[in-house]
Design an enzyme around this catalytic site. Structure first.
Site, PDB file in Angstrom:
ATOM      1  N   ASP A 176      37.410  -4.796 -33.694  1.00  0.00           N
ATOM      2  CA  ASP A 176      37.286  -5.695 -31.983  1.00  0.00           C
ATOM      3  C   ASP A 176      36.113  -6.410 -31.893  1.00  0.00           C
ATOM      4  O   ASP A 176      35.268  -6.162 -32.758  1.00  0.00           O
ATOM      5  CB  ASP A 176      37.437  -3.623 -31.829  1.00  0.00           C
ATOM      6  CG  ASP A 176      37.180  -3.874 -29.955  1.00  0.00           C
ATOM      7  OD1 ASP A 176      36.223  -3.728 -29.624  1.00  0.00           O
ATOM      8  OD2 ASP A 176      38.277  -3.210 -29.921  1.00  0.00           O
ATOM      9  N   LYS A 178      33.847  -4.979 -30.521  1.00  0.00           N
ATOM     10  CA  LYS A 178      32.366  -4.779 -30.635  1.00  0.00           C
ATOM     11  C   LYS A 178      31.993  -4.578 -32.019  1.00  0.00           C
ATOM     12  O   LYS A 178      31.006  -4.050 -31.807  1.00  0.00           O
ATOM     13  CB  LYS A 178      32.635  -3.440 -29.763  1.00  0.00           C
ATOM     14  CG  LYS A 178      32.822  -3.294 -28.279  1.00  0.00           C
ATOM     15  CD  LYS A 178      33.410  -1.797 -27.662  1.00  0.00           C
ATOM     16  CE  LYS A 178      35.055  -1.480 -27.722  1.00  0.00           C
ATOM     17  NZ  LYS A 178      35.934  -2.347 -27.636  1.00  0.00           N
ATOM     18  N   PRO A 242      42.424   3.599 -20.649  1.00  0.00           N
ATOM     19  CA  PRO A 242      42.124   2.203 -20.944  1.00  0.00           C
ATOM     20  C   PRO A 242      41.867   1.657 -20.057  1.00  0.00           C
ATOM     21  O   PRO A 242      41.657   1.022 -18.875  1.00  0.00           O
ATOM     22  CB  PRO A 242      43.397   1.990 -21.090  1.00  0.00           C
ATOM     23  CG  PRO A 242      44.479   2.367 -21.033  1.00  0.00           C
ATOM     24  CD  PRO A 242      43.808   3.253 -19.465  1.00  0.00           C
ATOM     25  N   TYR A 244      42.613  -1.802 -20.725  1.00  0.00           N
ATOM     26  CA  TYR A 244      43.569  -2.519 -20.409  1.00  0.00           C
ATOM     27  C   TYR A 244      44.557  -1.530 -20.602  1.00  0.00           C
ATOM     28  O   TYR A 244      44.644  -1.014 -21.160  1.00  0.00           O
ATOM     29  CB  TYR A 244      43.181  -3.606 -21.096  1.00  0.00           C
ATOM     30  CG  TYR A 244      43.217  -4.150 -22.467  1.00  0.00           C
ATOM     31  CD1 TYR A 244      44.405  -4.075 -23.303  1.00  0.00           C
ATOM     32  CD2 TYR A 244      42.390  -3.556 -23.472  1.00  0.00           C
ATOM     33  CE1 TYR A 244      44.239  -3.289 -25.262  1.00  0.00           C
ATOM     34  CE2 TYR A 244      41.740  -3.742 -24.376  1.00  0.00           C
ATOM     35  CZ  TYR A 244      42.878  -3.635 -25.570  1.00  0.00           C
ATOM     36  OH  TYR A 244      43.123  -3.812 -27.330  1.00  0.00           O
ATOM     37  N   HIS A 246      47.566  -1.984 -22.036  1.00  0.00           N
ATOM     38  CA  HIS A 246      48.817  -2.062 -23.545  1.00  0.00           C
ATOM     39  C   HIS A 246      47.899  -1.775 -24.249  1.00  0.00           C
ATOM     40  O   HIS A 246      47.202  -1.735 -25.090  1.00  0.00           O
ATOM     41  CB  HIS A 246      48.581  -4.455 -23.447  1.00  0.00           C
ATOM     42  CG  HIS A 246      49.231  -4.550 -24.648  1.00  0.00           C
ATOM     43  ND1 HIS A 246      50.085  -5.267 -24.401  1.00  0.00           N
ATOM     44  CD2 HIS A 246      49.780  -4.262 -25.947  1.00  0.00           C
ATOM     45  CE1 HIS A 246      51.271  -5.670 -25.281  1.00  0.00           C
ATOM     46  NE2 HIS A 246      50.941  -4.830 -26.410  1.00  0.00           N
ATOM     47  N   HIS A 248      47.310   0.602 -27.457  1.00  0.00           N
ATOM     48  CA  HIS A 248      46.182   0.417 -28.250  1.00  0.00           C
ATOM     49  C   HIS A 248      45.477   1.776 -28.976  1.00  0.00           C
ATOM     50  O   HIS A 248      45.473   2.112 -28.080  1.00  0.00           O
ATOM     51  CB  HIS A 248      45.232  -0.778 -28.254  1.00  0.00           C
ATOM     52  CG  HIS A 248      44.473  -1.051 -26.911  1.00  0.00           C
ATOM     53  ND1 HIS A 248      44.882  -0.465 -25.828  1.00  0.00           N
ATOM     54  CD2 HIS A 248      43.102  -0.312 -26.719  1.00  0.00           C
ATOM     55  CE1 HIS A 248      43.724  -0.685 -24.907  1.00  0.00           C
ATOM     56  NE2 HIS A 248      42.410  -0.150 -25.668  1.00  0.00           N
TER      57      HIS A 248
END
Length: 317
Positions: A176, A178, A242, A244, A246, A248
Site C-alpha cells: 500500500d 501508506k 471504504p 474507494y 472497488h 480491496h
C-alpha cells in the site's frame, strides 16, 4: 504523469493546513502544483500533500546516540526522568519524512483529507438501498482509474507480490502507498480484486469465499516468505465505508498500533467476514446484505448529511 521531484515540490503554493495528526506525526496541506503540461507551464491545479515523519528502525539503534544525534536541548527533568529535544544528522539510507501527493485533487479529495468531526450512523439495509447504493453508483469510472492501472499492469507492475488473474475470484497483492517499504513493524499491503461488481462489503456473498480465503492464505504466505512473519502476525480487514469503491482488503503488521482506519465499526476483520458468510444459506441475500451496519462517519463525507437526516426521521436520535 507528473514526475514529482524536489524541483516540482518547491513549486507548491501553500493555501492552508487541512489536518494535523500528532499521533502519526503528519501534516496534510492544501495548495497547488503545476499541471505538468508543456502547453500550460505556469498553470497550477489543486494538490494535497501529506508529510509524515518516518519511523526509527532497529537497524539504527547502535549508532543512534553515539553518532546520529547531532544536538539536544533540555525540556525538563525530575529525579531519574529527563526529557530532551533532539536533532539527528541527515542520513542517505533513512529519509526523515514520507510524502504522499494527490494531484490534481478534487473537492471530494479535499473534504476527505480535511479534519472533521465524526458521528455514529446506523445503516439499515433499507437505507443502503435508498441512499448508499445510489451514492456509490454515481461515482464516475475516472475515480478509480488508478486502480484499473494497477490491475492492467500499466502502473506499479514491479511491486506486485502475487497475482491471480481470474476475472471473478482473482486479485493482485502489493504494498500500500501508506507503507514506506522499509519499516517491517508498519508493513502495509493491499489486495485489490479484479471483480468490478464488488464495490463494498455489502456486495459480498458465498460465491466470493474462494477469493476471500485465497487472499487470507496468499497474504500470509508472502509475508512469511519475504519478511519472515509467522502465522498470526497479520491483521487483515475490510473498510466500510471504504475510501474507494472497488473491493480491496487491507493487510498490516499486527504490531502496527494507532493506525487510522482500524477503529471499531470501520474495520471488519477478514476472518470474521469469512465466518459470517460461511454461515449463510446457499441462496438468498447474504448476512452482509441483511444486517444493519453501525460505523462512524465524518462530517465531510458525502453520505453524512443524508444518512443523519434519515436517522432522525427513523428515530435513532
Amino acid at each position: 504523469m507528473t514526475k514529482y521531484d524536489l524541483a516540482v515540490l518547491r513549486q507548491f503554493r501553500f493555501e492552508r493546513v487541512l489536518n494535523e495528526d500528532p499521533i502519526t506525526h503528519a501534516l496534510t496541506l492544501l495548495g497547488t502544483l503545476p499541471t505538468g503540461s508543456a502547453s500550460a507551464a505556469d498553470e497550477h491545479v489543486p494538490a494535497i500533500v501529506r508529510i509524515e515523519k518516518t519511523a526509527l528502525t532497529a537497524s539504527q539503534a547502535e549508532r543512534l546516540l553515539s553518532s546520529s544525534l547531532r544536538d539536544t536541548k533540555l525540556i525538563e527533568g525530575t529525579d531519574i526522568y529527563t526529557w530532551l529535544s533532539g536533532w539527528l544528522n541527515a542520513s542517505e539510507d533513512r529519509p526523515d519524512v514520507k510524502i504522499n501527493i494527490v494531484h490534481p485533487a478534487t473537492e471530494i479529495h479535499i473534504r476527505k483529507y480535511s479534519r472533521q468531526e465524526f458521528s455514529i450512523v446506523h445503516e439499515t439495509p433499507a437505507l443502503y438501498e435508498s441512499i448508499v447504493k445510489p451514492y456509490i453508483s454515481a461515482f464516475p469510472p475516472s475515480r478509480t482509474q488508478w486502480v484499473e492501472n494497477i490491475l492492467s499492469g500499466a502502473s506499479e507492475a514491479d511491486k506486485i507480490l502475487f497475482r491471480d488473474p481470474s476475472p471473478s475470484a482473482g486479485y493482485v497483492l502489493l504494498p500500500d502507498m501508506k507503507w514506506d517499504l522499509t519499516t517491517l513493524s508498519s508493513l502495509y499491503l493491499v489486495a485489490i480484486a479484479f471483480n468490478r461488481d464488488i464495490r463494498s462489503l455489502r456486495d459480498l456473498n458465498k460465491s466470493h469465499l474462494p477469493m476471500l480465503t485465497s487472499i487470507r492464505r496468499e497474504a500470509a504466505r508472502v509475508a512469511k516468505e519475504r519478511w519472515g512473519l509467522d502465522h498470526g502476525s497479520l491483521r487483515m480487514f475490510i473498510h466500510y465505508q471504504p475510501s474507494y469503491y472497488h473491493f480491496h482488503v487491507h493487510v498490516v503488521n499486527v504490531n502496527y498500533h494507532g493506525l487510522p482506519g482500524m477503529s471499531a465499526g470501520q474495520a471488519h476483520l477478514l476472518d470474521d467476514v469469512i465466518s459470517m458468510i460461511e454461515c449463510d444459506p446457499d441462496d438468498g441475500p447474504s448476512i452482509l446484505q441483511r444486517m444493519t451496519l453501525t460505523y462512524a462517519l465524518g462530517e465531510q463525507h458525502g453520505l453524512y448529511e443524508p444518512l443523519k437526516a434519515a436517522q432522525r426521521e427513523l428515530g435513532f436520535y
